[in-house]
Write an enzyme that holds these catalytic residues in place. Structure first.
Site, PDB file in Angstrom:
ATOM      1  N   GLU B  80       0.845  -1.199   0.000  1.00  0.00           N
ATOM      2  CA  GLU B  80       0.000   0.000   0.000  1.00  0.00           C
ATOM      3  C   GLU B  80       0.881   1.250   0.000  1.00  0.00           C
ATOM      4  OE1 GLU B  80      -2.045   0.986   3.793  1.00  0.00           O
ATOM      5  OE2 GLU B  80      -0.147   2.053   3.745  1.00  0.00           O
ATOM      6  N   CYS B 112      -3.470  -4.370   3.790  1.00  0.00           N
ATOM      7  CA  CYS B 112      -2.424  -5.258   4.309  1.00  0.00           C
ATOM      8  C   CYS B 112      -2.409  -6.633   3.657  1.00  0.00           C
ATOM      9  CB  CYS B 112      -2.579  -5.424   5.817  1.00  0.00           C
ATOM     10  SG  CYS B 112      -2.263  -3.904   6.716  1.00  0.00           S
ATOM     11  N   ARG B 199     -12.720   1.338  16.681  1.00  0.00           N
ATOM     12  CA  ARG B 199     -13.096   0.009  17.169  1.00  0.00           C
ATOM     13  C   ARG B 199     -13.697  -0.870  16.082  1.00  0.00           C
ATOM     14  NH1 ARG B 199     -12.823  -1.136  22.313  1.00  0.00           N
ATOM     15  NH2 ARG B 199     -12.258   0.529  23.757  1.00  0.00           N
ATOM     16  N   THR B 201     -12.481  -1.559  13.422  1.00  0.00           N
ATOM     17  CA  THR B 201     -11.440  -2.356  12.755  1.00  0.00           C
ATOM     18  C   THR B 201     -11.305  -3.755  13.369  1.00  0.00           C
ATOM     19  OG1 THR B 201      -9.746  -1.456  14.210  1.00  0.00           O
ATOM     20  CG2 THR B 201     -10.054  -0.345  12.110  1.00  0.00           C
ATOM     21  N   HIS B 234      -2.302 -12.267  10.168  1.00  0.00           N
ATOM     22  CA  HIS B 234      -1.936 -10.855  10.010  1.00  0.00           C
ATOM     23  C   HIS B 234      -1.805 -10.213  11.393  1.00  0.00           C
ATOM     24  CE1 HIS B 234      -1.538  -6.826   8.770  1.00  0.00           C
ATOM     25  NE2 HIS B 234      -2.717  -6.456   9.221  1.00  0.00           N
ATOM     26  N   LYS B 239      -2.041  -8.242  19.993  1.00  0.00           N
ATOM     27  CA  LYS B 239      -3.165  -8.972  20.572  1.00  0.00           C
ATOM     28  C   LYS B 239      -4.061  -9.683  19.565  1.00  0.00           C
ATOM     29  CE  LYS B 239      -4.511  -7.917  25.199  1.00  0.00           C
ATOM     30  NZ  LYS B 239      -5.109  -7.031  26.147  1.00  0.00           N
ATOM     31  N   ASN B 266       3.764  -3.613  12.531  1.00  0.00           N
ATOM     32  CA  ASN B 266       2.911  -4.126  11.464  1.00  0.00           C
ATOM     33  C   ASN B 266       3.504  -3.710  10.125  1.00  0.00           C
ATOM     34  OD1 ASN B 266       0.933  -4.777   9.642  1.00  0.00           O
ATOM     35  ND2 ASN B 266      -0.609  -3.374  10.467  1.00  0.00           N
ATOM     36  N   SER B 296      -7.600  -4.644   4.991  1.00  0.00           N
ATOM     37  CA  SER B 296      -8.799  -3.848   5.199  1.00  0.00           C
ATOM     38  C   SER B 296      -9.498  -3.611   3.874  1.00  0.00           C
ATOM     39  CB  SER B 296      -8.430  -2.507   5.842  1.00  0.00           C
ATOM     40  OG  SER B 296      -7.970  -2.737   7.138  1.00  0.00           O
TER      41      SER B 296
END
Ligand code: ZN
Lengths: 129, 348
Positions: B80, B112, B199, B201, B234, B239, B266, B296
């Site tokens: 990207e 991603c 959130r 996401t 990914h 977390k 990331n 995404s």
């Protein structure tokens, strides 16, 4: 400034380290018409392995316009294992670690951008190994 | 047998610590480290971009494959952060590696997931008999806006995979993709930084697609989590992948080797692909890997790989991913980081 035709013409040596080996044995990068000892003109193409050592170096604090954002940076004269002598930036290092005789490897990096809208020039730089 | 014949990764030498970023913005580092499980991330040098990272990773893949680059019939770079809006990244790479001009080249984009997408198409070319070798690469130099939570994670790195039929080191046993229109993260043209749905996401984006892809891949393959030595997902933060893996039935021991995010950040299109290289660095013949990417917008690509006896012959032929991450590191303060990433405006 490397305008498009020159950029394209220099791809073999800047991207792939395609060098010349003259009849007398001298190896040069970039290519030239006559060998460094002025003794012969015939040569064959060889590809450098990209390994060498620092012959001498300096730190640039005040650079020409295209490189102002890169300062301070190190530039070294490097002799490759094949015997070619070339000038390249040495990157990803603390300047204290630079030494004459230090082993380096040539890697592929961005050399400069021709302003915000121009082409991006890529080529070889060196890292300490 | 069709699968990976050579792989390689690359991460830059520069790093910034999560605590350095937290100090800059007055964030609570304890909460950040506990919430995101992030300690530090890679930062590209001033002279590094998606093209140079892809070239470095691809050279390592060629070293491991031990093939003549001229035999590679396709090169796809997923990112990207392609340096040009118009002018492919892949053309620079093929000339730098001495591939082509008899080669099909395209740049892929899918947030991603662009890297796994490139792998998927490269693999399909070989499987269909279209060509002997094809290379898929995922690499990025991603940016988060100053002060945005993304600043803790957006990092730089990449991985390259050459697919072929002969001398396979990791066979592809199964693939599956899962995709839907989801507005969780985006960047409009001419915008420097991406925006995200906060959130949103999480559950409706990351987990819906990773789990949707992962569950079907397990069903399709008639395998269960315990059949795998390793799993990688990914890694937008520390977390999410551990939680997604746990829901799918994987244990922490299966995920640790590929879970690079706490020390790498990331790497977007390079995230799960780089994790896969860290697994291939240590995997033993016969062991299997479960991989699910996420991009995404949104979608997930799933792969099941099985290492062949040949893997042990190539693991040491190029730098290993965790060695690169734990090797030479040059730490930046926030000021240098902002200058490196052009977060401050210079006189043009
Ligand atoms: Zn001569």
């Amino acid at each position: 400034m490397a305008i498009s035709p020159r950029y394209t013409r220099e791809i073999p040596h800047r991207y792939r380290l395609e060098a010349q080996q003259f009849e007398c044995g001298a190896v040069t990068l970039p290519n030239r018409y006559i060998c460094p000892d002025n003794c012969c003109k015939k040569s064959k193409k060889i590809t450098l392995k990209g390994k060498g050592k620092i012959l001498t170096y300096t730190i640039i604090y005040i650079a020409s316009d295209q490189y102002t954002r890169a300062t301070p940076f190190a530039v070294a004269v490097i002799e490759t294992e094949e015997g070619a002598r070339l000038t390249a930036q040495v990157v990803d290092c603390n300047f204290d670690d630079l030494k004459i005789g230090a082993k380096v490897e040539l890697i592929f990096r961005k050399i400069m951008e021709e302003g915000a809208s121009g082409i991006i020039n890529y080529g070889y730089k060196a890292i300490l190994v | 047998m069709v699968g990976i014949v050579g792989y390689g990764a690359y991460v830059p030498a520069f790093r910034i610590k999560a605590s350095t970023i937290a100090d800059q913005w007055g964030d609570d580092i304890v909460a950040i480290e506990r919430g995101l499980l992030m300690k530090e991330k890679t930062v590209p040098g001033k002279d590094e971009d998606t093209i140079t990272i892809s070239v470095a990773a691809a050279k390592n893949a060629v070293k491991r494959a031990g093939i003549d680059p001229q035999k590679i019939g396709a090169v796809y770079i997923g990112s990207e952060s392609h340096p040009y809006a118009v002018k492919p990244s892949g053309t620079v790479l093929v000339d730098a590696l001495g591939i082509g001009p008899n080669v099909h080249v395209a740049d892929f984009e899918f947030a991603c997931k662009a890297g796994s997408e490139a792998m998927f198409v490269a693999y399909s070319h070989v499987k269909s008999g279209n060509m002997d070798y094809a290379m898929g690469i995922g690499s990025d130099t991603s940016q988060g806006a100053p002060g945005d939570a993304l600043e803790y994670s957006a990092s730089a790195g990449g991985a390259a995979f050459i697919f072929g039929k002969d001398n396979v080191i990791a066979e592809v046993l199964h693939t599956y993709s899962y995709t839907s229109d989801t507005a969780d993260f985006w960047r409009r043209e001419y915008q420097h930084y991406p925006r995200h749905g906060g959130r949103f996401t999480g559950e409706p984006a990351y987990f819906k697609h990773i789990l949707g892809c992962g569950k079907t891949l397990l069903e399709k393959s008639k395998m269960k989590a315990s059949d795998f030595a390793y799993a990688v997902f990914h890694m937008p933060n520390g977390k999410f992948p551990l939680k997604a893996g746990e829901i799918l039935g994987f244990k922490k021991e299966q995920m640790e080797q590929g879970w690079l995010v706490n020390i790498m950040g990331n790497t977007y299109s390079g995230s799960s692909p780089t994790g896969l290289t860290a697994i291939l660095d240590v995997i033993k013949p016969g062991e299997k890997v479960f991989m699910v990417s996420f991009g995404s917008g949104a979608g997930s690509d799933g792969f099941i790989f099985k290492a062949t006896p040949r893997i042990t012959q190539v693991q040491n032929k190029a730098p290993k991913t965790r060695d690169m991450l734990n090797g030479k590191k040059i730490y930046l303060d926030y000021g240098k980081y902002a200058a490196f990433r052009r977060k401050i405006k210079f006189l043009e």
